[in-house]
Write a protein that holds these residues in place. Structure first.
Motif, PDB file in Angstrom:
ATOM      1  N   ILE A 181      -6.520  -2.544   0.571  1.00 45.30           N
ATOM      2  CA  ILE A 181      -6.028  -1.126   0.935  1.00 45.30           C
ATOM      3  C   ILE A 181      -5.931  -0.905   2.512  1.00 45.30           C
ATOM      4  O   ILE A 181      -4.803  -0.521   3.225  1.00 45.30           O
ATOM      5  N   GLY A 182      -6.918  -1.465   3.151  1.00 42.04           N
ATOM      6  CA  GLY A 182      -6.901  -1.414   4.631  1.00 42.04           C
ATOM      7  C   GLY A 182      -5.879  -2.293   5.283  1.00 42.04           C
ATOM      8  O   GLY A 182      -5.104  -1.861   6.268  1.00 42.04           O
ATOM      9  N   VAL A 183      -5.732  -3.458   4.771  1.00 46.79           N
ATOM     10  CA  VAL A 183      -4.703  -4.367   5.301  1.00 46.79           C
ATOM     11  C   VAL A 183      -3.152  -3.756   5.113  1.00 46.79           C
ATOM     12  O   VAL A 183      -2.458  -3.677   6.073  1.00 46.79           O
ATOM     13  N   LEU A 184      -2.979  -3.137   3.891  1.00 40.60           N
ATOM     14  CA  LEU A 184      -1.648  -2.611   3.432  1.00 40.60           C
ATOM     15  C   LEU A 184      -1.396  -1.425   4.363  1.00 40.60           C
ATOM     16  O   LEU A 184      -0.444  -0.971   4.743  1.00 40.60           O
ATOM     17  N   TRP A 185      -2.572  -0.599   4.472  1.00 37.96           N
ATOM     18  CA  TRP A 185      -2.522   0.530   5.427  1.00 37.96           C
ATOM     19  C   TRP A 185      -2.349   0.251   6.762  1.00 37.96           C
ATOM     20  O   TRP A 185      -1.211   1.054   7.547  1.00 37.96           O
ATOM     21  N   ARG A 186      -2.748  -0.791   7.432  1.00 35.13           N
ATOM     22  CA  ARG A 186      -2.416  -1.142   8.701  1.00 35.13           C
ATOM     23  C   ARG A 186      -1.098  -1.531   8.977  1.00 35.13           C
ATOM     24  O   ARG A 186      -0.278  -1.094   9.776  1.00 35.13           O
ATOM     25  N   PHE A 204       4.774  -0.668  10.424  1.00 33.71           N
ATOM     26  CA  PHE A 204       6.223  -0.814   9.912  1.00 33.71           C
ATOM     27  C   PHE A 204       6.812   0.665  10.121  1.00 33.71           C
ATOM     28  O   PHE A 204       8.088   0.604  10.698  1.00 33.71           O
ATOM     29  N   PHE A 205       6.042   1.546   9.716  1.00 35.90           N
ATOM     30  CA  PHE A 205       6.855   2.951   9.769  1.00 35.90           C
ATOM     31  C   PHE A 205       6.603   3.858  11.135  1.00 35.90           C
ATOM     32  O   PHE A 205       6.981   4.575  11.002  1.00 35.90           O
ATOM     33  N   LEU A 206       6.023   2.942  12.173  1.00 38.57           N
ATOM     34  CA  LEU A 206       5.919   3.665  13.361  1.00 38.57           C
ATOM     35  C   LEU A 206       7.303   3.851  13.901  1.00 38.57           C
ATOM     36  O   LEU A 206       8.330   3.174  13.802  1.00 38.57           O
ATOM     37  N   HIS A 207       7.372   4.981  14.883  1.00 38.87           N
ATOM     38  CA  HIS A 207       8.701   5.482  15.330  1.00 38.87           C
ATOM     39  C   HIS A 207       9.051   4.558  16.299  1.00 38.87           C
ATOM     40  O   HIS A 207       8.268   4.418  17.370  1.00 38.87           O
TER      41      HIS A 207
END
Length: 219
Positions: free
Chosen positions: A21-26, A31-34
């Motif tokens: 979960i932590g790796v996917l969250w990071r 990836f979704f940063l502006h």
């Protein structure tokens, strides 16, 4: 056996859950940063940006000529520690049994003496890197809790594994439980510290190479 059962059971499940979960969250967070659109005109006549991305991933694996004299020592130690650790993890018979049970794949194990020697060499390299970080004035100034704790959680499974193989310090079952728990600590910390560079160094280098090449800068 209660500690070993705990390490093999609920502790393992929770550690892997936090890790995944932590790796996917990071990764999704990055990836979704502006990202601001690059308004600079691409430089014509040079290499394609995609080639700059690929080239930079590999060219940054060794210091540039200008910095080679002062950085070769730490670079060599870094490779020795990482390669030695990889040999232990992916070449040791006990670890291969764990990988087979977890993923259903396996391959021949390396000789036990070679794996053990690789672990000792990797440990010496890790210690040398820590000594350099502590004694180098600039590195010491730049280092923070993350640097030291990431070093600790990376080295702890190596130390406890060597102790378990050598039956040094306690009963084998106790040493094995501590070894497994130290590995789980690494999994839990992995997504939140600098160990995450294992997933991020390739895309980070590729993006840098792409942007620099697009602007006509040397990579």
């Amino acid at each position: 056996m209660e500690l070993l059962d705990f390490a093999r059971g609920p502790a393992m499940e929770w550690a892997f859950a936090i890790f995944i979960i932590g790796v996917l969250w990071r990764l999704f967070g990055i990836f979704f940063l502006h990202h601001r659109r690059d308004l600079n005109e691409p430089r014509h006549g040079g290499a394609a940006p995609w080639w700059g991305a690929v080239k930079t991933v590999f060219s940054r694996m060794w210091p540039r000529r200008e910095f080679r004299e002062r950085n070769t020592y730490s670079t060599v130690l870094g490779y020795v520690s990482h390669i030695g650790l990889a040999i232990v993890v992916f070449g040791g018979a006990f670890h291969l049994l764990f990988i087979r049970d977890l993923f259903g794949v396996s391959w021949p194990a390396l000789p036990t003496a070679f794996v053990y020697l690789s672990g000792v060499v990797a440990l010496v390299a890790f210690i040398a890197l820590l000594v350099r970080r502590i004694t180098h004035p600039v590195l010491r100034l730049l280092s923070n809790f993350d640097d030291y704790f990431s070093w600790f959680v990376a080295v702890a499974p190596l130390v406890t594994g060597l102790m378990a193989v050598a039956h040094l310090g306690a009963r084998y079952e106790t040493l094995l439980a501590i070894h497994i728990l130290s590995f789980q600590l690494l999994l839990v910390w992995f997504p939140f510290g600098k160990l995450m560079h294992a997933f991020l160094f390739v895309p980070a280098r590729a993006v840098t190479g792409y942007v620099f090449t697009r602007r006509g800068a040397a990579t």
